[in-house]
Design a protein around this motif. Structure first.
Motif, short mmCIF file in Angstrom:
data_model
loop_
_atom_site.label_atom_id
_atom_site.label_comp_id
_atom_site.label_asym_id
_atom_site.label_seq_id
_atom_site.Cartn_x
_atom_site.Cartn_y
_atom_site.Cartn_z
N VAL A 1 -63.81 -9.64 -8.59
CA VAL A 1 -64.66 -10.62 -7.89
C VAL A 1 -63.93 -11.28 -6.73
O VAL A 1 -64.25 -12.38 -6.32
N ARG A 2 -62.95 -10.53 -6.21
CA ARG A 2 -62.13 -11.01 -5.07
C ARG A 2 -61.74 -9.76 -4.30
O ARG A 2 -61.98 -8.64 -4.75
N PHE A 3 -61.18 -9.96 -3.11
CA PHE A 3 -60.72 -8.80 -2.35
C PHE A 3 -59.57 -8.13 -3.10
O PHE A 3 -58.80 -8.79 -3.81
N GLY A 4 -59.44 -6.82 -2.95
CA GLY A 4 -58.33 -6.10 -3.57
C GLY A 4 -57.05 -6.32 -2.79
O GLY A 4 -57.07 -6.59 -1.59
N ASP A 5 -55.95 -6.21 -3.49
CA ASP A 5 -54.65 -6.31 -2.85
C ASP A 5 -53.87 -5.06 -3.25
O ASP A 5 -53.52 -4.94 -4.42
N PRO A 6 -53.68 -4.07 -2.40
CA PRO A 6 -53.66 -4.10 -0.94
C PRO A 6 -54.93 -3.60 -0.22
O PRO A 6 -54.88 -3.40 1.00
N GLU A 7 -56.07 -3.42 -0.91
CA GLU A 7 -57.25 -2.89 -0.22
C GLU A 7 -57.71 -3.82 0.90
O GLU A 7 -58.19 -3.38 1.95
N GLN B 1 -59.53 3.54 -1.03
CA GLN B 1 -58.89 4.16 -2.20
C GLN B 1 -57.49 3.60 -2.29
O GLN B 1 -56.86 3.34 -1.26
N ASP B 2 -57.01 3.43 -3.52
CA ASP B 2 -55.65 2.91 -3.65
C ASP B 2 -54.81 3.83 -4.52
O ASP B 2 -55.31 4.80 -5.07
N HIS B 3 -53.54 3.53 -4.58
CA HIS B 3 -52.60 4.27 -5.43
C HIS B 3 -52.00 3.26 -6.39
O HIS B 3 -51.17 2.45 -5.99
#
Ligand code: AMP
Ligand code: GLY
Length: 424
Positions: free
Chosen positions: A285-291, A210-212
């Motif tokens: 379609v890529r890694f999340g930043d900052p996930e 989960q992100d903020h």
């Protein structure tokens, strides 16, 4: 094997940090990298939009795997070009990257293959879009079709707001990304992200996060690229995770293949957990930043075989172990972000801050000069920690934040609040 990583954010620092732990790896190059990555890899000024130059670099440096971090080069077809040259690359082709590059494309795919998502319409004509929005009623969501650096989504509380969002988008506020738009039903529930690697025909589920997104404590204020994240996401119970795989991820994988553009790379599914269960908000379609930073922290296994299997097949045969612990990352940003901010301020005391094995400071917008670290971007550091539960990870992360000496920076103090509340 030598590896080239494309990108220079916290996500790429985390990927390089994880890749560097693999016994399969020789040299690591990163283009462009940042002030923290240089300790683990060779930073190069190679321009990733110059595909000829990337191919030449791969041949000269004997690169066995290219890992593309951000969406831009994927949508631009970098992986298509590398594949054509027989260079192994992690990430989707341009046709498959439309899952992120065009919201209308993804909505149509969901409709065709019965994937749960908000009701929608696609428009390039303002009058027709207004008409459709009027029929659905507020609150309603208006989205520019293309890539808009995370700013192309407007949650309209009133019809007047919806109409002006439609005018703004079709009037060119987002350039070509807004030549078309999606009008979408507003979903209520809790948001979560789910990550799975895919080789086109099989998947390897990774983890949840989960992100903020918003800049202010309590999740208020303007949206950012993300002010913090944690993994796992408590709302993603085993049941919700297996429903996400069965109802969303696998139908997407099969649909993409059936439609002639099999998806290889990482599915980053943005979900709303509604009363009915998981519904797709969007794909990246890529890694999340900052996930990505919290995922890499929790990943026990070598990531390199999984990245190679994405490109070459049978990713489902790859074994992947995880720390049971929770990981949490706090983004330290330059004061003023996501608006304007000062650059070239010095960040001190980063070494003292990183003595713990449950602790890692990933760099985003930094550069290193004469041994000193300077902030040169909006999001600058990702202070990442692992603990027995989100609350413990959070305490460790903030105790590290407090030892970093950077008066020109700030962070939210409440990352993980929802999960911490649940743990209590
Ligand atoms: P996206 O760029 O599509 O992830 O959208 C950004 C944010 O807008 C999401 O993370 C959600 O918080 C919100 N959002 C997008 N679509 C919807 C929707 N249909 N209903 C409610 N919130 C949404
Ligand atoms: N943190 C959200 C993203 O990477 O898109």
């Amino acid at each position: 094997m030598n590896i080239l990583v494309i990108g220079g954010g916290g996500r790429e620092h985390a990927l390089v940090w994880k890749i560097a732990q693999s016994p399969l790896v020789g040299r690591i190059f990163v283009a462009p990298g940042n002030g923290g990555i240089g300790d683990l890899a060779t930073c190069t000024t190679l321009n990733s939009s110059d595909h000829d130059a990337v191919v030449d670099f791969c041949i000269t440096e004997n690169i066995g795997l290219v890992v593309v971090g951000p969406e831009g080069p994927l949508v631009d077809g970098l992986v298509d070009r590398l594949e054509a040259e027989n260079i192994t690359a992690f990430g989707p082709t341009a046709a498959a990257a439309q899952l992120e590059g065009s919201k209308g494309f993804t909505k149509d795919l969901c409709a065709k293959y019965n994937i749960p998502t908000a009701a929608y319409g696609r428009f390039s004509d303002a009058a027709k879009a207004r008409n459709f929005a009027n029929k659905m009623g507020a609150p309603i969501v208006i989205k520019a079709d293309g890539l808009a650096a995370g700013k192309g989504v407007i949650i309209a509380e009133t019809m007047a707001e919806a109409h002006s969002a439609i005018e703004d988008i079709l009037g060119g506020q987002f350039g070509g990304a807004g030549a078309e738009l999606v009008v979408e039903e507003f979903l209520t529930g809790e948001e979560a992200s789910f990550f799975a690697l895919c080789d086109g025909e099989t998947i390897l589920p990774l983890a949840t996060a989960q992100d903020h997104k918003q800049v202010g404590e309590g999740d208020v204020g303007p949206n950012t690229g993300g002010m913090g994240a944690y993994s796992p996401a408590p709302v993603m119970t085993d049941e919700m995770t297996s429903r996400t795989i069965e109802e969303i991820i696998l139908p997407t994988m099969r649909g993409m293949k059936a439609d002639g553009h099999p998806f290889k790379g990482i599915f980053f599914a943005g979900l709303m957990i509604t009363d009915k269960g998981p519904e797709l908000i969007e794909y990246n379609v890529r890694f999340g930043d900052p996930e990505c930073q919290v995922l890499m922290m929790r990943m026990k296994s070598d990531i390199v075989p999984a990245l190679i299997a994405c490109a070459k097949g049978r990713v489902d045969k790859v074994e992947m172990d995880w720390h049971d612990k929770a990981a949490l990352t706090v983004v330290m940003a330059a004061k003023g972000y996501p608006g304007s901010y000062d650059k070239n301020t010095e960040v001190r005391n980063l070494d003292q801050a990183s003595q713990d094995e449950n602790m890692m400071i990933f760099h985003a917008g930094t550069k290193k000069e004469a041994g000193k670290i300077y902030a040169i971007g909006g999001r600058v550091l990702n202070v990442t920690a692992m603990g027995n539960g989100v609350a413990e990870a959070k305490d460790l992360a903030y105790s590290t934040v407090d030892r970093i000496d950077w008066p020109e920076g700030f962070c939210r103090r409440d990352i993980g609040w929802r999960a911490v509340k649940r743990e209590r």
